[in-house]
Motif scaffolding. Structure first.
Motif, short mmCIF file in Angstrom:
data_model
loop_
_atom_site.label_atom_id
_atom_site.label_comp_id
_atom_site.label_asym_id
_atom_site.label_seq_id
_atom_site.Cartn_x
_atom_site.Cartn_y
_atom_site.Cartn_z
N PHE A 82 0.80 -1.22 0.00
CA PHE A 82 0.00 0.00 0.00
C PHE A 82 0.84 1.28 0.00
CE2 PHE A 82 -2.43 3.12 2.66
CZ PHE A 82 -3.35 3.49 1.69
N PRO A 83 1.80 1.46 0.93
CA PRO A 83 2.59 2.71 0.91
C PRO A 83 3.47 2.82 -0.32
CG PRO A 83 3.47 1.19 2.55
CD PRO A 83 2.16 0.61 2.09
N LEU A 84 3.94 1.71 -0.87
CA LEU A 84 4.77 1.74 -2.07
C LEU A 84 3.96 2.23 -3.27
CD1 LEU A 84 6.76 -1.60 -1.62
CD2 LEU A 84 7.45 0.72 -0.96
N PHE A 85 2.72 1.76 -3.36
CA PHE A 85 1.84 2.22 -4.45
C PHE A 85 1.61 3.73 -4.33
CE2 PHE A 85 1.36 -1.92 -5.87
CZ PHE A 85 0.39 -2.05 -6.85
N ILE A 86 1.39 4.20 -3.10
CA ILE A 86 1.12 5.63 -2.92
C ILE A 86 2.34 6.47 -3.30
CG2 ILE A 86 0.68 7.42 -1.19
CD1 ILE A 86 -1.16 5.53 0.20
N ILE A 87 3.52 6.02 -2.92
CA ILE A 87 4.74 6.76 -3.27
C ILE A 87 4.89 6.84 -4.79
CG2 ILE A 87 7.26 6.70 -3.19
CD1 ILE A 87 6.98 5.50 -0.36
N ALA A 88 4.68 5.71 -5.47
CA ALA A 88 4.79 5.69 -6.94
C ALA A 88 3.77 6.63 -7.56
CB ALA A 88 4.61 4.26 -7.45
N GLN A 89 2.54 6.61 -7.04
CA GLN A 89 1.49 7.49 -7.57
C GLN A 89 1.82 8.97 -7.34
OE1 GLN A 89 -1.72 5.90 -5.29
NE2 GLN A 89 -1.77 3.98 -6.44
N LEU A 90 2.34 9.28 -6.15
CA LEU A 90 2.68 10.67 -5.83
C LEU A 90 3.80 11.18 -6.73
CD1 LEU A 90 2.44 13.21 -4.10
CD2 LEU A 90 3.98 12.14 -2.43
N LEU A 91 4.83 10.38 -6.90
CA LEU A 91 5.94 10.79 -7.78
C LEU A 91 5.45 10.94 -9.22
CD1 LEU A 91 8.84 8.58 -6.36
CD2 LEU A 91 8.47 11.03 -6.00
N GLY A 92 4.57 10.06 -9.64
CA GLY A 92 4.02 10.18 -10.99
C GLY A 92 3.21 11.45 -11.16
N ALA A 93 2.41 11.80 -10.14
CA ALA A 93 1.62 13.03 -10.20
C ALA A 93 2.52 14.26 -10.26
CB ALA A 93 0.69 13.10 -9.00
N MET A 94 3.60 14.24 -9.51
CA MET A 94 4.52 15.37 -9.53
C MET A 94 5.20 15.47 -10.89
SD MET A 94 6.17 14.91 -5.70
CE MET A 94 7.30 16.31 -5.87
N ALA A 95 5.58 14.34 -11.46
CA ALA A 95 6.23 14.36 -12.79
C ALA A 95 5.25 14.86 -13.85
CB ALA A 95 6.72 12.95 -13.14
N GLY A 96 4.01 14.44 -13.76
CA GLY A 96 3.01 14.92 -14.72
C GLY A 96 2.79 16.41 -14.63
N ALA A 97 2.74 16.93 -13.40
CA ALA A 97 2.57 18.37 -13.20
C ALA A 97 3.76 19.14 -13.75
CB ALA A 97 2.36 18.68 -11.73
N PHE A 98 4.96 18.59 -13.59
CA PHE A 98 6.14 19.24 -14.15
C PHE A 98 6.04 19.33 -15.67
CE2 PHE A 98 10.28 18.75 -16.21
CZ PHE A 98 10.93 19.90 -15.75
N LEU A 99 5.55 18.26 -16.31
CA LEU A 99 5.43 18.27 -17.76
C LEU A 99 4.38 19.26 -18.24
CD1 LEU A 99 5.72 14.44 -18.52
CD2 LEU A 99 7.46 16.21 -18.88
#
Length: 247
Positions: A82-99
């Motif tokens: 569960f926490p690993l999925f959340i970390i991956a999702q959060l980093l993905g959201a940040m990367a998407g916002a950067f793009l």
């Protein structure tokens, strides 16, 4: 592709396209300027479609801590994951916002309204009312998760080898579900219905050198986190109770 990379990439593309359609509609001098709410809700639904297509085969395409929480409560995702999925999702959201920032930087620079700039990253209520804003996020996410549980074939739900998540539904039904929530329930808070969809881009809004940006709305930021998690827990609880009652 492993599940965590799938969650990262799927969430990144979902945010790129979802926040990208907001930027295209509301920022100055874009080709899509003034497209309106129908364009935004359709764009977000298609953004979810893309994210599910990419992540579904490897992770079940949660793309959302609320989904991961509901599946953990239902015993379909281990609490260790569960926490690993959340970390991956959060980093993905940040990367998407950067793009999104990289893509629309000129238009962000040309837009003077800090509220419009912030809207390209995170949500804000149409009318500020803490209690009702929270209820809006709870209800929207409840509809999302409760419907997901019932779209999935009951036979698959009982099969531990079949991942229960957005990816197992097929991308089109989930996209239509997100479109329905946006059209019917999105007018109050912008229907975050996903903690990292709001928190990751909000964090990037505070970090990136965005010209003319105002505050980051941290006083509101807890609502699109707590609301979706509460809605997911309620949906999972009610579904499991109804399943137990039918056995």
């Amino acid at each position: 592709m492993n599940p965590l990379l799938a969650e990262f990439l799927g969430t990144m593309l979902m945010i790129l396209l979802g926040n990208g359609v907001v930027a295209n509609v509301i920022l100055n001098k874009t080709k899509g300027h003034g497209g309106g709410w129908i364009v935004i809700t359709t764009g977000w639904a298609l953004a979810v479609f893309i994210g599910v297509v990419i992540a579904g085969p490897s992770s079940g395409a949660h793309l959302n801590p609320a989904v991961s929480l509901a599946l953990s409560l239902a015993g379909k995702l281990s609490w260790a994951q569960f926490p690993l999925f959340i970390i991956a999702q959060l980093l993905g959201a940040m990367a998407g916002a950067f793009l999104v920032w990289l893509m629309y930087k000129d238009h962000l620079d040309d837009t003077a309204d800090p509220g419009l700039i912030q809207a390209c990253y995170c949500t804000a209520p149409a009318i500020r009312n803490t209690g009702r804003n929270l209820i809006s996020e709870i209800i929207g996410t409840f509809v999302l998760l409760f419907t997901i549980f019932y779209i999935v074939d009951k036979g698959e739900f009982g099969n531990d080898k079949t991942p229960i998540g957005m990816g197992s539904l097929g991308a089109v039904p989930v996209s239509l579900l997100v479109l329905a929530i946006g059209l019917s329930l999105g007018g109050t808070t912008g229907y975050a219905i996903n903690p990292v969809r709001d928190f990751g881009p909000r964090l990037m809004h505070s970090i990136l050198p965005v010209k003319g940006k105002g505050g980051n709305g941290w006083d509101y930021a807890w609502i699109p986190i707590i609301g979706p998690l509460a809605g997911a827990a309620l949906a999972a609880g009610l579904f499991l109770c109804m399943q137990a009652g039918s056995n």
